[in-house]
Design a protein around this motif. Sequence first.
Motif, short mmCIF file in Angstrom:
data_model
loop_
_atom_site.label_atom_id
_atom_site.label_comp_id
_atom_site.label_asym_id
_atom_site.label_seq_id
_atom_site.Cartn_x
_atom_site.Cartn_y
_atom_site.Cartn_z
N ILE A 186 0.84 -1.20 0.00
CA ILE A 186 0.00 0.00 0.00
C ILE A 186 0.88 1.26 0.00
O ILE A 186 0.60 2.23 -0.72
CB ILE A 186 -0.96 0.00 1.20
N THR A 187 1.94 1.25 0.77
CA THR A 187 2.87 2.38 0.79
C THR A 187 3.49 2.59 -0.59
O THR A 187 3.60 3.71 -1.07
CB THR A 187 3.98 2.15 1.83
N LEU B 123 2.12 1.74 -3.44
CA LEU B 123 1.07 2.25 -4.33
C LEU B 123 0.84 3.74 -4.16
O LEU B 123 0.64 4.47 -5.13
CB LEU B 123 -0.25 1.50 -4.09
N PHE B 124 0.85 4.21 -2.91
CA PHE B 124 0.56 5.62 -2.66
C PHE B 124 1.77 6.53 -2.85
O PHE B 124 1.63 7.65 -3.32
CB PHE B 124 0.00 5.82 -1.25
N PHE B 125 2.96 6.07 -2.47
CA PHE B 125 4.13 6.94 -2.47
C PHE B 125 5.15 6.60 -3.54
O PHE B 125 6.10 7.34 -3.74
CB PHE B 125 4.81 6.92 -1.10
N CYS C 140 8.97 8.18 1.63
CA CYS C 140 7.83 9.01 2.04
C CYS C 140 8.25 10.08 3.03
O CYS C 140 7.59 11.09 3.16
CB CYS C 140 6.68 8.20 2.60
#
Length: 127
Positions: A28-29, A31-33, A38
């Motif tokens: 998930i990290t 996918l988002f960043f 980050c």
Amino acid sequence: FLLEEMTHNFNSRIWIPALTSSIISAFITFLFFGTKPCLYIPITTKLPVASYPWLIVAGVVIGFLAYCFQFAALSLTWWYSKITFIPKEFHSIIPLLLVIPVGLWNPYILGGSHDFIHKFARIPPLL
């Protein structure tokens, strides 16, 4: 290692959910960043050689604080066993009651440390 420290055993009922949640959170990290960090803190100056001894002092102090944190975390069951006026099922209320004044005093301390580090280091956010 933390799971083994906290539970004093290492069986599949503990490590499979922990491993699964760790893999999912990493995905998930990503996918988002993306692949960029980050929490990016740009280094604009070099550390002078004269301040290197202070790094040793900081390492010793941080190591001692880490030891105190581990001691406190591992002795929580002893502390909770001394609290008899609250039923065992409601012991999770104690950290909530302790953290409310901290959140009212400085809400940046609560939650993820990303915003706290950016505010503390005076780094503008990337987004």
